[in-house]
Design an enzyme around this catalytic site. Sequence first.
Site, mmCIF file in Angstrom:
data_model
loop_
_atom_site.group_PDB
_atom_site.id
_atom_site.type_symbol
_atom_site.label_atom_id
_atom_site.label_comp_id
_atom_site.label_asym_id
_atom_site.label_seq_id
_atom_site.Cartn_x
_atom_site.Cartn_y
_atom_site.Cartn_z
ATOM 1 N N HIS A 28 0.853 -1.190 0.000
ATOM 2 C CA HIS A 28 0.000 0.000 0.000
ATOM 3 C C HIS A 28 0.885 1.235 0.000
ATOM 4 C CE1 HIS A 28 -2.974 2.789 2.067
ATOM 5 N NE2 HIS A 28 -3.536 2.463 0.925
ATOM 6 N N GLU A 55 -0.137 -0.610 -4.681
ATOM 7 C CA GLU A 55 -1.323 0.241 -4.792
ATOM 8 C C GLU A 55 -0.884 1.683 -4.615
ATOM 9 O OE1 GLU A 55 -4.275 2.942 -3.430
ATOM 10 O OE2 GLU A 55 -2.694 2.200 -2.119
ATOM 11 N N ASP A 57 -2.256 6.046 -5.709
ATOM 12 C CA ASP A 57 -3.271 6.930 -6.267
ATOM 13 C C ASP A 57 -2.609 7.960 -7.172
ATOM 14 O OD1 ASP A 57 -5.659 6.120 -4.545
ATOM 15 O OD2 ASP A 57 -4.158 6.602 -3.035
ATOM 16 N N HIS A 70 -1.642 10.166 -2.314
ATOM 17 C CA HIS A 70 -2.884 9.614 -1.776
ATOM 18 C C HIS A 70 -3.885 10.709 -1.411
ATOM 19 C CE1 HIS A 70 -5.634 7.066 0.444
ATOM 20 N NE2 HIS A 70 -5.544 7.907 1.451
#
Length: 85
Positions: A28, A55, A57, A70
Amino acid sequence: MGDPPSHRRRYGRDIVRPEAQTVAITAHRGASTHHPENTRSAFDAAIKLGVESIEFDVRRTKDGGLVIIHDDRVDRISNGTGRVS
């Protein structure tokens, strides 16, 4: 041969049985415990650890650029303030 009738009733034909499930290791925001999140060093460290996926963003900046972050604000992760957009 197929499953015994009791097994079909319990799980159904189209449901994955618990013993057939797998776990994917995902980093993450990269290896963010040891490196600043969403940075190249965090992604490289996660890859070296053998994760299956990372993962992160992606957000668009006011001038149309793309950044990996994020939060919708830069306050938490930098010495700046304000919205990414």
